[in-house]
Design a protein around this motif. Structure first.
Motif, PDB file in Angstrom:
ATOM      1  N   LEU A   1     -23.167  20.791  -5.863  1.00  0.00           N
ATOM      2  CA  LEU A   1     -24.489  20.500  -6.414  1.00  0.00           C
ATOM      3  C   LEU A   1     -24.376  20.268  -7.912  1.00  0.00           C
ATOM      4  O   LEU A   1     -23.786  21.073  -8.637  1.00  0.00           O
ATOM      5  CB  LEU A   1     -25.446  21.676  -6.143  1.00  0.00           C
ATOM      6  N   TYR A   2     -24.915  19.171  -8.372  1.00  0.00           N
ATOM      7  CA  TYR A   2     -25.017  18.899  -9.806  1.00  0.00           C
ATOM      8  C   TYR A   2     -26.476  18.611 -10.134  1.00  0.00           C
ATOM      9  O   TYR A   2     -27.159  17.908  -9.378  1.00  0.00           O
ATOM     10  CB  TYR A   2     -24.145  17.712 -10.220  1.00  0.00           C
ATOM     11  N   SER A   3     -26.928  19.140 -11.244  1.00  0.00           N
ATOM     12  CA  SER A   3     -28.304  18.866 -11.669  1.00  0.00           C
ATOM     13  C   SER A   3     -28.389  18.879 -13.189  1.00  0.00           C
ATOM     14  O   SER A   3     -27.620  19.586 -13.865  1.00  0.00           O
ATOM     15  CB  SER A   3     -29.275  19.893 -11.069  1.00  0.00           C
ATOM     16  N   TYR A   4     -29.322  18.093 -13.711  1.00  0.00           N
ATOM     17  CA  TYR A   4     -29.623  18.064 -15.146  1.00  0.00           C
ATOM     18  C   TYR A   4     -31.046  18.571 -15.306  1.00  0.00           C
ATOM     19  O   TYR A   4     -31.948  18.155 -14.571  1.00  0.00           O
ATOM     20  CB  TYR A   4     -29.490  16.645 -15.694  1.00  0.00           C
ATOM     21  N   PHE A   5     -31.251  19.464 -16.266  1.00  0.00           N
ATOM     22  CA  PHE A   5     -32.595  19.987 -16.484  1.00  0.00           C
ATOM     23  C   PHE A   5     -33.008  19.771 -17.932  1.00  0.00           C
ATOM     24  O   PHE A   5     -32.191  19.797 -18.851  1.00  0.00           O
ATOM     25  CB  PHE A   5     -32.670  21.479 -16.119  1.00  0.00           C
TER      26      PHE A   5
END
Length: 462
Positions: free
Chosen positions: A72-76
């Protein structure tokens, strides 16, 4: 398929022939093998068995650990608002975090893991479920064997019908030969004035009746060849080459006449056992399910930024950067338990339904036993009656043949008229056909009797 048939024949070829024997030619045996290979119904049941075997493997595979990998990769990028108690500095008497405080932040998150999990205890639901499928598979195998016996009976009976037509044609040819000789003799007598045209016409009428019967035989034979092609895939030429001697089948000992080996009963018993295991499976739902898991996880926060509101001491906000914060590699291992304590009476209803299914199958088994025993007794009684009728029909044919020989001489001597002569010929035709037809019926009744025992293939000899 052929190897299975040969093995079945070899295993049971020792003892049954002391009591019953179905003699068939090698070519007819090959036709039976072709029919078993071609039968769509048998092939369908075999595929059903293969599907059940796959289902059983699928159930057992529940115990095999399942390995899952996730990434899982995410940018916040968002604002964090907090309302925490106000803090007052002792020296400057400056209040920090007064009221709601908001922080601007952004960054990147990555999470990856590889986890394995398996069932350790299922309240015996997996074991009982697999055994239920095993018993159902056994039941389908019994039905498959029963279907093979039906195909064997159908092939033999069809070739018997074809042989009956061949025997009928032989009888017709014999009558035609005698009537042709009679017509030639009467024709010369009419020309010489020694006989009247009425006698010649009566003979011609009788020969036309034989021709009509031969035409009917041709139509019936064509239909039988089509049926043989459907059953075995044989062409007309192949079917013609199949040897089939029409003789009565023998059952010399009634001890073999038992429904204990009937495949339909064995199938129902297997299905009942399957339902009993399903009942145990439903009862196992009262127990908890215990599983184990283990694996490796990795989590990381990187390239982040955290911006504070204005700090009174500094009279400006702080921009705090984050290069990386990593948790991992992190090893995990543990146990889990799931226990459905109350299911709203759903389990109780399923258990009650399973009990009813078991009772229904037992009632069906008892009823089927009685019906099959009645069918077996009726078929064997029919065999005994037909055995006696064969003896009577053979005597009738001998008498009719003797009457024909006498009537030929008496007609030539002028002691009887043409009507009596043709009547004797017709009696021979009827008695010969009757004898062959009764033999065919006896063979069919014997096949039905042995089919009712569930061991038809065991009694076949070639």
């Amino acid at each position: 398929m052929k190897k299975r048939i040969l093995l079945c024949w070899a295993v049971f070829s020792v003892y049954p022939f002391l009591y019953a024997q179905i003699d068939i030619s090698p070519s007819l045996y090959e036709a039976i093998e072709s029919a078993l290979d071609k039968s769509n119904e048998i092939r369908h049941r075999q595929m059903e068995i293969e599907k059940l075997q796959l289902q059983e493997k699928s159930v057992w595979n529940t115990y095999v650990p399942k390995v899952e990998g996730t990434a899982l990769y995410s940018y916040f990028d968002g604002r964090l608002t907090m309302d925490i108690p106000t803090v007052t500095t002792p020296s400057e008497n400056i209040q920090l975090f007064e009221g709601k405080t908001s922080f601007d932040n952004y960054g990147n998150i990555f999470h990856g893991s590889i986890l394995a999990k398996t069932v350790i205890f299922s309240g015996f639901q997996i074991v009982n479920g697999a055994k239920a499928i095993q018993r159902k598979t056994e039941g389908m195998q019994h039905l498959l064997d029963a279907g093979k016996d039906v195909v064997v009976r159908e092939v033999i009976h069809t070739f018997d019908q074809l042989t009956l037509l061949d025997e009928a044609e032989k009888v017709i040819n014999g009558s035609e030969k005698r009537l042709a000789a009679e017509a030639s003799r009467v024709g010369r007598a009419v020309e010489q004035g020694l006989a009247i045209p009425y006698d010649r016409d009566k003979i011609s009428l009788a020969r036309l009746e034989l021709k009509m019967r031969r035409t009917e035989l041709k139509g019936k034979r064509d239909v039988l060849y089509q049926k043989i092609h459907y059953l075995t895939g044989y062409s007309r030429e192949q079917a013609v080459n199949v040897q089939n001697k029409v003789t009565p089948y023998l059952i010399t000992d009634e001890k073999i006449l038992s429904i204990a080996g009937k495949q339909e009963i064995k199938a129902l018993e297997s299905f009942r056992e399957a339902q009993e295991y399903l009942l145990k499976k439903e009862k196992g739902s009262y127990f908890p399910t215990i599983g184990a898991f283990g694996g490796l996880t990795y989590s990381s926060l990187f390239d982040g930024s955290f911006t504070t509101p204005t700090i009174p001491l500094l009279d400006r906000s702080l921009n705090l950067g984050l290069n990386q914060a990593t948790l991992g590699p992190n090893w995990l291992i543990g146990l889990g338990l799931r226990w459905e304590i109350f299911s709203g009476f759903e389990r109780h209803h399923k258990i009650s339904e399973a009990k009813i299914n078991v009772r229904q199958l037992q009632d069906q088994i008892d009823d089927t036993r009685e019906k099959l025993q009645l069918l077996l007794d009726n078929n064997y009684a029919n065999v005994r009656v037909l055995n006696e009728k064969i003896e009577i029909a053979s005597q009738q044919e001998k008498i009719a043949q003797n009457n024909v020989n006498i009537s030929v001489k008496q007609y030539q001597q002028g002691l009887i008229g043409i009507s009596e002569r043709l009547e004797s010929e017709n009696d021979l035709l009827k008695s010969s056909m009757n004898r062959v037809n009764i033999i065919i019926e006896q063979r069919q009744a014997t096949l039905e009797t042995l089919l009712a025992t569930g061991k038809l293939m065991h009694f076949i000899s070639r």
